[in-house]
Design a protein around this motif. Structure first.
Motif, PDB file in Angstrom:
ATOM      1  N   SER A 124     -17.948   0.115   7.102  1.00 56.13           N
ATOM      2  CA  SER A 124     -19.088   0.121   6.185  1.00 56.13           C
ATOM      3  C   SER A 124     -20.241  -0.715   6.713  1.00 56.13           C
ATOM      4  O   SER A 124     -20.040  -1.795   7.286  1.00 56.13           O
ATOM      5  N   GLN A 125     -21.448  -0.229   6.484  1.00 57.56           N
ATOM      6  CA  GLN A 125     -22.650  -0.926   6.906  1.00 57.56           C
ATOM      7  C   GLN A 125     -23.038  -2.022   5.921  1.00 57.56           C
ATOM      8  O   GLN A 125     -22.790  -1.902   4.718  1.00 57.56           O
ATOM      9  N   THR A 126     -23.662  -3.072   6.426  1.00 52.59           N
ATOM     10  CA  THR A 126     -24.317  -4.082   5.604  1.00 52.59           C
ATOM     11  C   THR A 126     -25.632  -4.445   6.287  1.00 52.59           C
ATOM     12  O   THR A 126     -25.743  -4.363   7.515  1.00 52.59           O
ATOM     13  N   PHE A 127     -26.631  -4.874   5.493  1.00 49.97           N
ATOM     14  CA  PHE A 127     -27.965  -5.127   6.033  1.00 49.97           C
ATOM     15  C   PHE A 127     -28.482  -6.486   5.591  1.00 49.97           C
ATOM     16  O   PHE A 127     -28.417  -6.838   4.408  1.00 49.97           O
ATOM     17  N   ASP A 128     -29.022  -7.233   6.551  1.00 59.31           N
ATOM     18  CA  ASP A 128     -29.550  -8.571   6.298  1.00 59.31           C
ATOM     19  C   ASP A 128     -31.073  -8.620   6.446  1.00 59.31           C
ATOM     20  O   ASP A 128     -31.661  -7.802   7.156  1.00 59.31           O
ATOM     21  N   ASP A 129     -31.680  -9.612   5.795  1.00 56.79           N
ATOM     22  CA  ASP A 129     -33.073 -10.069   6.023  1.00 56.79           C
ATOM     23  C   ASP A 129     -34.132  -9.407   5.161  1.00 56.79           C
ATOM     24  O   ASP A 129     -35.280  -9.856   5.184  1.00 56.79           O
ATOM     25  N   GLY A 130     -33.832  -8.333   4.431  1.00 58.56           N
ATOM     26  CA  GLY A 130     -34.853  -7.723   3.590  1.00 58.56           C
ATOM     27  C   GLY A 130     -35.055  -8.517   2.312  1.00 58.56           C
ATOM     28  O   GLY A 130     -34.560  -9.654   2.190  1.00 58.56           O
ATOM     29  N   ASP A 297     -18.717   8.049   3.594  1.00 55.88           N
ATOM     30  CA  ASP A 297     -17.487   7.472   3.057  1.00 55.88           C
ATOM     31  C   ASP A 297     -17.435   5.984   3.406  1.00 55.88           C
ATOM     32  O   ASP A 297     -16.648   5.542   4.252  1.00 55.88           O
ATOM     33  N   GLN A 298     -18.320   5.231   2.753  1.00 55.37           N
ATOM     34  CA  GLN A 298     -18.426   3.798   2.992  1.00 55.37           C
ATOM     35  C   GLN A 298     -18.303   3.051   1.667  1.00 55.37           C
ATOM     36  O   GLN A 298     -18.394   3.645   0.592  1.00 55.37           O
ATOM     37  N   MET A 299     -18.145   1.735   1.758  1.00 59.58           N
ATOM     38  CA  MET A 299     -17.980   0.904   0.581  1.00 59.58           C
ATOM     39  C   MET A 299     -19.016  -0.215   0.559  1.00 59.58           C
ATOM     40  O   MET A 299     -19.518  -0.630   1.609  1.00 59.58           O
ATOM     41  N   THR A 300     -19.317  -0.699  -0.642  1.00 60.78           N
ATOM     42  CA  THR A 300     -20.040  -1.953  -0.763  1.00 60.78           C
ATOM     43  C   THR A 300     -19.038  -3.090  -0.548  1.00 60.78           C
ATOM     44  O   THR A 300     -17.821  -2.874  -0.608  1.00 60.78           O
ATOM     45  N   VAL A 301     -19.553  -4.290  -0.309  1.00 65.43           N
ATOM     46  CA  VAL A 301     -18.667  -5.440  -0.121  1.00 65.43           C
ATOM     47  C   VAL A 301     -17.781  -5.646  -1.343  1.00 65.43           C
ATOM     48  O   VAL A 301     -16.581  -5.922  -1.213  1.00 65.43           O
ATOM     49  N   ALA A 302     -18.347  -5.510  -2.533  1.00 64.12           N
ATOM     50  CA  ALA A 302     -17.550  -5.680  -3.752  1.00 64.12           C
ATOM     51  C   ALA A 302     -16.413  -4.665  -3.809  1.00 64.12           C
ATOM     52  O   ALA A 302     -15.285  -4.993  -4.205  1.00 64.12           O
ATOM     53  N   GLU A 303     -16.691  -3.438  -3.420  1.00 63.44           N
ATOM     54  CA  GLU A 303     -15.655  -2.400  -3.413  1.00 63.44           C
ATOM     55  C   GLU A 303     -14.587  -2.703  -2.370  1.00 63.44           C
ATOM     56  O   GLU A 303     -13.396  -2.407  -2.582  1.00 63.44           O
ATOM     57  N   CYS A 304     -14.985  -3.294  -1.252  1.00 61.68           N
ATOM     58  CA  CYS A 304     -14.033  -3.597  -0.183  1.00 61.68           C
ATOM     59  C   CYS A 304     -12.911  -4.519  -0.667  1.00 61.68           C
ATOM     60  O   CYS A 304     -11.760  -4.401  -0.219  1.00 61.68           O
ATOM     61  N   VAL A 305     -13.262  -5.448  -1.562  1.00 60.48           N
ATOM     62  CA  VAL A 305     -12.269  -6.436  -2.012  1.00 60.48           C
ATOM     63  C   VAL A 305     -11.922  -6.289  -3.483  1.00 60.48           C
ATOM     64  O   VAL A 305     -11.205  -7.124  -4.050  1.00 60.48           O
ATOM     65  N   GLY A 306     -12.413  -5.238  -4.114  1.00 62.48           N
ATOM     66  CA  GLY A 306     -12.112  -5.021  -5.523  1.00 62.48           C
ATOM     67  C   GLY A 306     -12.716  -6.072  -6.424  1.00 62.48           C
ATOM     68  O   GLY A 306     -12.113  -6.444  -7.446  1.00 62.48           O
ATOM     69  N   GLY A 307     -13.908  -6.559  -6.059  1.00 61.76           N
ATOM     70  CA  GLY A 307     -14.564  -7.608  -6.832  1.00 61.76           C
ATOM     71  C   GLY A 307     -15.723  -7.087  -7.654  1.00 61.76           C
ATOM     72  O   GLY A 307     -16.077  -5.900  -7.602  1.00 61.76           O
ATOM     73  N   SER A 308     -16.324  -7.973  -8.424  1.00 65.87           N
ATOM     74  CA  SER A 308     -17.472  -7.614  -9.250  1.00 65.87           C
ATOM     75  C   SER A 308     -18.747  -7.642  -8.412  1.00 65.87           C
ATOM     76  O   SER A 308     -18.819  -8.343  -7.395  1.00 65.87           O
ATOM     77  N   ASP A 309     -19.754  -6.892  -8.843  1.00 66.60           N
ATOM     78  CA  ASP A 309     -21.014  -6.841  -8.109  1.00 66.60           C
ATOM     79  C   ASP A 309     -21.778  -8.161  -8.220  1.00 66.60           C
ATOM     80  O   ASP A 309     -22.325  -8.658  -7.230  1.00 66.60           O
ATOM     81  N   TYR A 310     -21.836  -8.700  -9.437  1.00 70.17           N
ATOM     82  CA  TYR A 310     -22.610  -9.915  -9.690  1.00 70.17           C
ATOM     83  C   TYR A 310     -21.813 -10.851 -10.589  1.00 70.17           C
ATOM     84  O   TYR A 310     -20.939 -10.410 -11.349  1.00 70.17           O
ATOM     85  N   ILE A 311     -22.130 -12.127 -10.526  1.00 73.92           N
ATOM     86  CA  ILE A 311     -21.509 -13.074 -11.440  1.00 73.92           C
ATOM     87  C   ILE A 311     -21.891 -12.745 -12.870  1.00 73.92           C
ATOM     88  O   ILE A 311     -21.072 -12.750 -13.785  1.00 73.92           O
TER      89      ILE A 311
END
Length: 318
Positions: A124-130, A297-311
């Motif tokens: 899965s892709q992730t993007f920094d700096d924006g 067929d990619q995931m967000t970081v939250a999906e990767c670990v089964g976590g919540s999107d935001y606190i």
């Protein structure tokens, strides 16, 4: 026209917004672990662009009336317990050995803590700096949900792009306020980098971030202890495109073709988090092409670990 960060550091965000600049300091930092990153992030501002309004609740808490410049002020917070912060030495980028290996430095020793996220069951892709103007092109060409690690100063300077990220269903984590090398800072300055980035996300997107990517992957147990007090969880990576090297004068460091070859190799395993950047049009175009190679067929970081999107997410006014 370009302005060095040393110049922008003496200006408030309101003053900075009067300039048109993309500050990119991207020379390589190397160390024995091979975890190299550019020396600076991408700070984007433009003339005539409306910032996120500085909220009244933040004025009441800080006593300030505008967003800070590159070096944000430290504001004491009652939940920060300095007694719980390990007494490790600060160190500059590329200088390792200041602390014992038990400090668990990712940038020096490629050490990850038990709660660090550094891989994913799907590549899965992730993007920094924006966010930046280039981010808009990326958003227009993404057919899958991804994770953006945004700089607070860019969020308040590009609130429309930030909201477009959210409207697309993407996940946003913090990448600090202005992209410093955190282990080189005092505890107070690390706190300032995190608290102002969180306030930028709250004021612009009405939520508190859960996920935190340290600039350059520069994190040790001192930085972790501080970030955990904010409820943040560190996100690193196991695949680095080194796409920032496409922006430096020495074009022999990295080519688009070499990035695409690496992507094809990583695709064979089908797992991992890929580090990319959306602060410049050149890296964004590469990100678009990488997305086409990988598919949707990619995931967000939250999906990767089964976590919540935001606190926490707050009800938007109006």
């Amino acid at each position: 026209m370009k302005f060095p960060i040393s110049v922008l550091d003496h200006l408030s965000c309101k003053q900075v917004a009067l300039l048109t600049a993309v500050v990119a300091s991207v020379s390589a930092a190397s160390n024995d672990s091979g975890v190299g990153q550019p020396v600076g992030g991408l700070i984007s501002v433009r003339v005539g662009h409306s910032q996120t309004p500085f909220p009244e609740w933040l004025t009441e808490f800080t006593g300030l009336k505008e967003w800070p410049g590159i070096d944000p002020p430290y504001i004491p917070m009652d939940f920060i317990d300095f007694d719980q912060i390990p007494d490790y030495r600060s160190y500059e980028q590329g200088v390792c050995g200041a602390n014992p290996r038990e400090s668990c430095s990712f940038d020096c020793d490629h050490c990850v803590a038990p709660d660090d996220v550094f891989t994913c069951s799907k590549l899965s892709q992730t993007f920094d700096d924006g966010p930046s103007l280039a981010t808009e092109r990326l958003l227009d060409n993404l057919d899958h949900k991804t994770t953006f690690f945004n700089l607070g100063i860019n969020i308040v300077n590009y609130p429309d792009v930030y909201k477009k990220i959210l409207d697309g269903g993407h996940l946003v984590g913090t990448h600090t306020w202005s992209h410093p090398f955190l282990p080189s800072l005092s505890n107070e300055k690390i706190i300032a980098q995190l608290q102002w980035s969180i306030w930028a996300m709250n004021a612009t997107g009405h939520h508190l971030p859960k996920w935190f990517r340290p600039p350059y992957g520069a994190i040790d147990n001192r930085v972790r202890a501080i970030s955990r007090m904010f409820g943040l969880q560190a996100v690193l990576w196991d695949h680095d495109t080194f796409d920032w090297q496409l922006l430096v004068e020495d074009q022999s460091l990295r080519t688009e073709e070499s990035i695409y070859r690496d992507i094809q190799d990583w695709k064979q395993s089908g797992t991992g988090l890929i580090l990319e950047h959306d602060g410049a049009f050149k890296t964004v175009q590469v990100g678009i092409n990488v997305g086409r190679i990988l598919g949707n067929d990619q995931m967000t970081v939250a999906e990767c670990v089964g976590g919540s999107d935001y606190i926490k997410s707050f009800q938007q006014e109006g």
